[in-house]
Design a protein around this motif. Structure first.
Motif, PDB file in Angstrom:
ATOM      1  N   MET A   1      32.079  41.988  48.983  1.00 17.51           N
ATOM      2  CA  MET A   1      33.009  42.759  49.811  1.00 17.51           C
ATOM      3  C   MET A   1      33.528  43.958  49.022  1.00 17.51           C
ATOM      4  O   MET A   1      33.898  43.829  47.839  1.00 17.51           O
ATOM      5  N   THR A   2      33.545  45.119  49.666  1.00 16.49           N
ATOM      6  CA  THR A   2      34.014  46.326  49.001  1.00 16.49           C
ATOM      7  C   THR A   2      35.512  46.257  48.758  1.00 16.49           C
ATOM      8  O   THR A   2      36.284  45.897  49.652  1.00 16.49           O
ATOM      9  N   ARG A   3      35.898  46.592  47.544  1.00 17.99           N
ATOM     10  CA  ARG A   3      37.318  46.555  47.201  1.00 17.99           C
ATOM     11  C   ARG A   3      38.068  47.659  47.950  1.00 17.99           C
ATOM     12  O   ARG A   3      37.649  48.808  47.958  1.00 17.99           O
ATOM     13  N   PRO A   4      39.177  47.331  48.592  1.00 21.08           N
ATOM     14  CA  PRO A   4      39.922  48.358  49.345  1.00 21.08           C
ATOM     15  C   PRO A   4      40.507  49.424  48.425  1.00 21.08           C
ATOM     16  O   PRO A   4      40.879  49.143  47.276  1.00 21.08           O
ATOM     17  N   ARG A   5      40.574  50.628  48.932  1.00 21.12           N
ATOM     18  CA  ARG A   5      41.126  51.731  48.159  1.00 21.12           C
ATOM     19  C   ARG A   5      42.636  51.743  48.280  1.00 21.12           C
ATOM     20  O   ARG A   5      43.200  51.330  49.293  1.00 21.12           O
ATOM     21  N   SER A 107      47.667  50.384  50.703  1.00 23.31           N
ATOM     22  CA  SER A 107      46.299  49.902  50.824  1.00 23.31           C
ATOM     23  C   SER A 107      46.238  48.920  51.988  1.00 23.31           C
ATOM     24  O   SER A 107      47.260  48.333  52.373  1.00 23.31           O
ATOM     25  N   TYR A 172      45.388  42.389  41.973  1.00 32.14           N
ATOM     26  CA  TYR A 172      44.349  42.265  42.997  1.00 32.14           C
ATOM     27  C   TYR A 172      43.702  40.877  42.995  1.00 32.14           C
ATOM     28  O   TYR A 172      43.654  40.205  44.036  1.00 32.14           O
ATOM     29  N   CYS A 177      43.931  38.437  46.215  1.00 34.73           N
ATOM     30  CA  CYS A 177      42.741  37.654  46.589  1.00 34.73           C
ATOM     31  C   CYS A 177      43.041  36.158  46.597  1.00 34.73           C
ATOM     32  O   CYS A 177      42.519  35.419  47.429  1.00 34.73           O
TER      33      CYS A 177
END
Length: 211
Positions: A1-5, A107, A172, A177
């Motif tokens: 999963m792409t890490r949110p900006r 974010s 994070y 997470c």
């Protein structure tokens, strides 16, 4: 999963102008687009479209610029406000003591957060009172994070961009997470509060029945 900006949404800066105290009533007469109501607030307000920002001008010569999306935009806006003041007041205006006072970033996580569990495990560092405010307030050194059920994160109190990045990196994996609620169907803060109140009521009822 792409890490949110994480994105900067507001940079608040302050500076002073060299010269005599500013007569705000006279300033408003010379600048019809400048707003000043002494009964409501002690400062006059001035707005720019590019960079989008608002400047609060105090008679002492102290100015506060808010609404900029980056440190560079905050500095550019401050210089433009100085030019506008100089043209309107008719004397030299020099910017001094420019400082970034607060950076607000946000974010969006693609999952819901288990705020009740975070509040239970980090009682020393956070407060969660959904009756007063829908988000969980988490204190990290000199910064404050607002964590919402929907997964929205707001970080405030930073003085520079790197401080924002370091803070987000530090929480994070271990917080954002680790405490996601993949089984929760409710992402709205108000519905989540009702769900938790209902769960607490059922728990108390079961305890009463057991006794």
């Amino acid at each position: 999963m792409t890490r949110p900006r994480i994105m900067l949404v507001n940079c608040v800066c302050t500076f002073t102008v060299h010269g005599t105290p500013i007569n705000l009533h006279e300033l408003v007469r010379k600048m019809p687009f400048c707003e000043f109501n002494q009964r409501k607030f002690a400062a006059a307000s001035l707005r720019l479209k590019h960079p989008c920002s608002t400047c609060l001008i105090f008679s002492s010569g102290n100015l506060v610029v808010t609404g900029s999306r980056s440190e560079d935009d905050a500095l550019l806006a401050s210089r433009q406000y100085c030019i506008i003041l100089q043209r309107s007041l008719g004397y030299s205006v020099r910017m001094r003591n420019f400082r970034i006072q607060n950076i607000v970033a946000s974010s969006e996580l693609p999952w819901a957060m288990d705020l009740v569990r975070i509040a239970a495990h980090y009682q020393t560092y956070c407060s969660y009172e959904p009756e007063v405010f829908p988000g969980l307030i988490f204190r990290l050194n000199n910064l404050v994070l607002l964590i919402f059920r929907s997964g929205k994160i707001v970080l405030t109190g930073a003085k520079n961009r790197q401080c924002v990045i370091d803070a987000f990196d530090s929480i994070y994996e271990d917080l954002l997470c680790a405490y996601k609620d993949e089984d929760g169907l409710v992402r709205n803060s108000a519905d989540y509060r009702i769900e938790q109140l209902h769960a607490a009521s059922l728990k108390r009822r079961r305890c009463d029945d057991a006794e």
